[in-house]
Enzyme design. Structure first.
Site, PDB file in Angstrom:
ATOM      1  N   ARG A  42      20.564  11.306   7.550  1.00 44.03           N
ATOM      2  CA  ARG A  42      20.954   9.972   7.999  1.00 44.03           C
ATOM      3  C   ARG A  42      21.913   9.488   6.919  1.00 44.03           C
ATOM      4  NH1 ARG A  42      17.175   7.872  11.913  1.00 44.03           N
ATOM      5  NH2 ARG A  42      15.416   9.292  12.024  1.00 44.03           N
ATOM      6  N   HIS A  69      17.395   4.666   7.877  1.00 39.11           N
ATOM      7  CA  HIS A  69      18.574   4.315   7.080  1.00 39.11           C
ATOM      8  C   HIS A  69      18.244   3.341   5.946  1.00 39.11           C
ATOM      9  CE1 HIS A  69      20.644   6.022  10.618  1.00 39.11           C
ATOM     10  NE2 HIS A  69      21.575   6.339   9.740  1.00 39.11           N
ATOM     11  N   SER A 110      23.179   3.941  13.509  1.00 40.50           N
ATOM     12  CA  SER A 110      22.016   3.407  12.814  1.00 40.50           C
ATOM     13  C   SER A 110      21.500   2.206  13.589  1.00 40.50           C
ATOM     14  CB  SER A 110      22.407   2.986  11.394  1.00 40.50           C
ATOM     15  OG  SER A 110      21.403   2.180  10.823  1.00 40.50           O
ATOM     16  N   ARG A 111      20.204   2.194  13.873  1.00 44.52           N
ATOM     17  CA  ARG A 111      19.630   1.031  14.564  1.00 44.52           C
ATOM     18  C   ARG A 111      19.681  -0.209  13.682  1.00 44.52           C
ATOM     19  NH1 ARG A 111      14.166   3.797  16.421  1.00 44.52           N
ATOM     20  NH2 ARG A 111      15.075   5.497  17.644  1.00 44.52           N
ATOM     21  N   THR A 112      19.555  -0.020  12.402  1.00 43.62           N
ATOM     22  CA  THR A 112      19.520  -1.144  11.462  1.00 43.62           C
ATOM     23  C   THR A 112      20.904  -1.674  11.137  1.00 43.62           C
ATOM     24  OG1 THR A 112      17.600  -0.066  10.464  1.00 43.62           O
ATOM     25  CG2 THR A 112      18.581  -1.891   9.249  1.00 43.62           C
TER      26      THR A 112
END
Length: 140
Positions: A42, A69, A110-112
């Site tokens: 990641r 992440h 990245s979801r964040t």
């Protein structure tokens, strides 16, 4: 004559500022642009700069084989904060680093932190001597 005396003070005034700016820039240049591990990573695309000087930043790539992440971001902060360097995340994704076959695949999001500019990441990796000869593919 008074003007020459006042001009002689100029180096004393300018020197501290010059040292301050040059040491800040040197600390930025001393940070490697790329740190990724072999296998699936990641990764985060990060703009780093010294505190107060956002105009003079540098973009780096950091990646690790971790669960999320945020863990990568925490390791970035551990590396940079002691040196007084700030980090702004530009986005993230995944990197599949097949070092044996000299192939790298950049993909995902990245979801964040959202999606990184994978093309920019590819250009940074190509500029790094370790990955200069690698075949790097980008999938959005």
């Amino acid at each position: 004559m008074k003007m020459f005396k006042s001009l002689s003070l100029l180096p004393r005034i300018v020197s501290p500022f010059q040292k301050c700016y040059s040491t800040d820039l040197i600390s930025l240049v001393g940070i490697p642009r790329v740190k990724i591990t072999k296998g699936q990573n990641r990764y985060l695309l990060v703009n780093i700069h010294t505190h107060g000087f956002t105009k003079y930043g540098r973009v780096i790539v950091r990646g690790a084989d971790v669960d999320n992440h945020l863990t990568v971001f925490d390791s970035i902060l551990e590396e940079l904060e002691p040196q007084g360097i700030c980090a702004k995340i530009l986005g993230g994704g995944r990197i599949l680093n097949e070092a044996d076959s000299k192939k790298i695949k950049i993909y995902g999001t990245s979801r964040t932190f959202g999606s990184a500019d994978h093309t920019r990441t590819r250009n940074i990796l190509h500029s790094w001597t370790t990955y200069k000869d690698f075949k790097i593919t980008v999938k959005n």
